[in-house]
Each structure stands twice: as structure tokens, then as C-alpha cells.
Design an enzyme around this catalytic site. Structure first.
Site, PDB file in Angstrom:
ATOM      1  CE  LYS A 209      24.148  64.363  50.280  1.00 32.01           C
ATOM      2  NZ  LYS A 209      24.101  64.804  51.417  1.00 32.01           N
TER       3      LYS A 209
ATOM      4  NE  ARG B 226      19.704  68.482  50.172  1.00 31.55           N
ATOM      5  CZ  ARG B 226      20.739  69.421  50.258  1.00 31.55           C
ATOM      6  NH1 ARG B 226      20.454  70.569  50.703  1.00 31.55           N
ATOM      7  NH2 ARG B 226      21.916  68.947  50.156  1.00 31.55           N
TER       8      ARG B 226
ATOM      9  CG  PHE C 168      26.381  66.340  60.931  1.00 32.72           C
ATOM     10  CD1 PHE C 168      27.167  66.201  59.647  1.00 32.72           C
ATOM     11  CD2 PHE C 168      26.076  67.430  61.551  1.00 32.72           C
ATOM     12  CE1 PHE C 168      27.454  67.329  59.005  1.00 32.72           C
ATOM     13  CE2 PHE C 168      26.477  68.614  60.790  1.00 32.72           C
ATOM     14  CZ  PHE C 168      27.015  68.677  59.602  1.00 32.72           C
TER      15      PHE C 168
ATOM     16  NE  ARG D 220      24.088  75.972  48.801  1.00 39.98           N
ATOM     17  CZ  ARG D 220      24.335  75.014  49.575  1.00 39.98           C
ATOM     18  NH1 ARG D 220      25.060  73.900  49.077  1.00 39.98           N
ATOM     19  NH2 ARG D 220      24.185  75.232  50.729  1.00 39.98           N
TER      20      ARG D 220
ATOM     21  CG  HIS E  33      27.098  67.647  48.069  1.00 43.79           C
ATOM     22  ND1 HIS E  33      27.248  68.294  49.095  1.00 43.79           N
ATOM     23  CD2 HIS E  33      27.867  68.128  47.267  1.00 43.79           C
ATOM     24  CE1 HIS E  33      28.287  68.926  49.229  1.00 43.79           C
ATOM     25  NE2 HIS E  33      28.812  68.914  47.786  1.00 43.79           N
TER      26      HIS E  33
ATOM     27  CE1 TYR F 269      29.146  66.560  52.426  1.00 39.67           C
ATOM     28  CE2 TYR F 269      29.651  64.163  52.189  1.00 39.67           C
ATOM     29  CZ  TYR F 269      28.792  65.046  52.135  1.00 39.67           C
ATOM     30  OH  TYR F 269      27.691  65.174  51.161  1.00 39.67           O
TER      31      TYR F 269
ATOM     32  CG  ASN G 248      20.583  65.813  52.539  1.00 35.46           C
ATOM     33  OD1 ASN G 248      21.373  65.078  52.150  1.00 35.46           O
ATOM     34  ND2 ASN G 248      20.904  67.079  52.819  1.00 35.46           N
TER      35      ASN G 248
ATOM     36  CD  GLU H 254      31.989  70.118  47.191  1.00 33.51           C
ATOM     37  OE1 GLU H 254      30.897  70.067  46.201  1.00 33.51           O
ATOM     38  OE2 GLU H 254      31.752  70.643  48.455  1.00 33.51           O
TER      39      GLU H 254
HETATM   40  P1  CMP Z   1      25.229  68.140  52.188  1.00 29.45           P
HETATM   41  O1  CMP Z   1      24.780  69.301  51.377  1.00 29.45           O
HETATM   42  O2  CMP Z   1      26.019  66.982  51.399  1.00 29.45           O
HETATM   43  O3  CMP Z   1      26.325  68.854  53.221  1.00 29.45           O
HETATM   44  C1  CMP Z   1      26.718  68.410  54.338  1.00 29.45           C
HETATM   45  C2  CMP Z   1      25.787  66.966  54.802  1.00 29.45           C
HETATM   46  O4  CMP Z   1      25.815  66.631  56.246  1.00 29.45           O
HETATM   47  C3  CMP Z   1      24.401  67.428  54.576  1.00 29.45           C
HETATM   48  O5  CMP Z   1      24.022  67.554  53.145  1.00 29.45           O
HETATM   49  C4  CMP Z   1      23.582  66.271  55.078  1.00 29.45           C
HETATM   50  O6  CMP Z   1      23.679  65.223  54.515  1.00 29.45           O
HETATM   51  C5  CMP Z   1      24.690  66.250  56.527  1.00 29.45           C
HETATM   52  N1  CMP Z   1      24.236  67.049  57.625  1.00 29.45           N
HETATM   53  C6  CMP Z   1      23.942  68.480  57.816  1.00 29.45           C
HETATM   54  N2  CMP Z   1      23.545  68.819  59.003  1.00 29.45           N
HETATM   55  C7  CMP Z   1      23.087  67.907  59.743  1.00 29.45           C
HETATM   56  C8  CMP Z   1      22.616  67.550  61.016  1.00 29.45           C
HETATM   57  N3  CMP Z   1      22.480  68.294  61.743  1.00 29.45           N
HETATM   58  N4  CMP Z   1      22.558  66.173  61.243  1.00 29.45           N
HETATM   59  C9  CMP Z   1      22.805  65.359  60.261  1.00 29.45           C
HETATM   60  N5  CMP Z   1      23.618  65.248  58.984  1.00 29.45           N
HETATM   61  C10 CMP Z   1      23.512  66.461  58.701  1.00 29.45           C
END
Ligand code: CMP
Length: 139
Positions: free
Chosen positions: A10, A103, A58, A86, A116, A50, A113, A127
Site C-alpha cells: 500500500k 503488518r 471507513f 493472510r 493487502h 474495494y 496497514n 482482484e
Molecule cells: P485490507 O485488507 O486492504 O481490506 C480493507 C481495508 O480497509 C483494510 O485492509 C484496511 O486498510 C481498511 N480498514 C479495515 N477496517 C478498518 C477500520 N475499522 N477503520 C479504518 N480502515 C479500516
């Protein structure tokens, strides 16, 4: 069974110059990189990726973040790639991510984070197709 999954480094992790370290770990852990590209998504492109999260509070902020700078998208291949990647990423929230996970090492918070990964083979299909055409993943 050999599986393929989509990995994204990311914008936070690319701008922190940690992308090389992530790629190094992926190879060390036995993932083959089938295809890779560095691109900067538009907000619309991030929204499309997404789309399953569009009702989440979010969503807007996530799509702004994912389009703030370049990302590195990769198709990874290995036995059990979806679940193994994962596990290697760790929990979405880095505060809950186990030591040694990507992470835990590279993420800032639950949104920024670092990485992905597809959550199922079905998501992986969508994806991978979002970022790569058939010729790019022919191997
Ligand atoms: P990802 O695994 O890319 O899938 C969805 C993304 O949304 C996740 O990683 C985070 O970057 C974001 N995300 C998930 N939960 C939250 C949350 N509670 N608040 C903000 N961002 C979130």
C-alpha cells in the site's frame, strides 16, 4: 494445491521505502511472483477495487488513502497461497498483529496497514483480474 492470490503493497509502505523488504520476505517464505506492477490508482479505481466495502464507514477514507501515492500490486503463487499470505500479513489492525507478521513490522494503524491480500480464492479471481490481464499472468 497451488493457488494464486493478489498482494498489494500500500501507499504507506511504498513511501516508507519498505517495499523491497516486503518482497524479500515474500520470496523467503516461498511465494513466487507471477506478475508485478507499480501504479498510482485514481480515487475511482480504488473505489472499484474495494467495492465490497462500500457501505463501511471507513470506505471513503480508505479509498483516499489507497489513491494518495503509488502501490505495488503482485500476483503471488504457492501451495495454499491465500491462507498463507493472510497469515504472513497478520491481523488487519497492526496492534493485534502477531510478531513477525508484515503488518506488525510495517503498518501504522488499522487503515494505513502496509499490505493487502485476497481473503478467498473467489476474491483473488476478482482482484487479480482488476489489476492484470490474461497475458500478464500467463505462466
Ligand atoms: P485490507 O485488507 O486492504 O481490506 C480493507 C481495508 O480497509 C483494510 O485492509 C484496511 O486498510 C481498511 N480498514 C479495515 N477496517 C478498518 C477500520 N475499522 N477503520 C479504518 N480502515 C479500516
Amino acid at each position: 494445491m497451488k493457488e494464486r492470490t493478489l498482494s498489494i503493497i500500500k501507499p504507506d509502505c511504498v513511501s516508507n521505502r519498505n517495499a523491497g523488504k516486503v518482497i524479500d520476505i515474500l520470496e523467503e517464505k516461498g511465494f513466487s511472483i507471477v506478475a508485478m506492477k507499480k501504479i498510482k490508482l485514481t480515487k475511482k479505481q480504488a473505489e472499484g477495487f474495494y467495492i465490497v466495502h462500500k457501505e463501511r464507514p471507513f470506505y471513503e477514507s480508505l479509498c483516499t488513502f489507497m489513491s494518495e501515492g503509488p502501490i505495488i500490486a503482485m500476483v503471488l503463487e504457492k501451495e495454499n497461497a491465500v491462507a498463507d499470505y493472510r497469515e504472513l500479513m497478520g491481523a488487519t489492525n497492526p496492534k493485534e498483529a502477531s510478531k513477525g507478521t508484515l503488518r506488525a513490522m510495517f503498518a501504522t494503524d488499522i487503515e494505513r496497514n502496509a499490505v493487502h491480500g485476497s481473503d478467498s480464492l473467489e476474491s483473488a479471481d476478482f482482484e487479480i483480474g482488476y489489476f492484470f490481464n490474461a497475458l500478464e499472468i500467463l505462466q
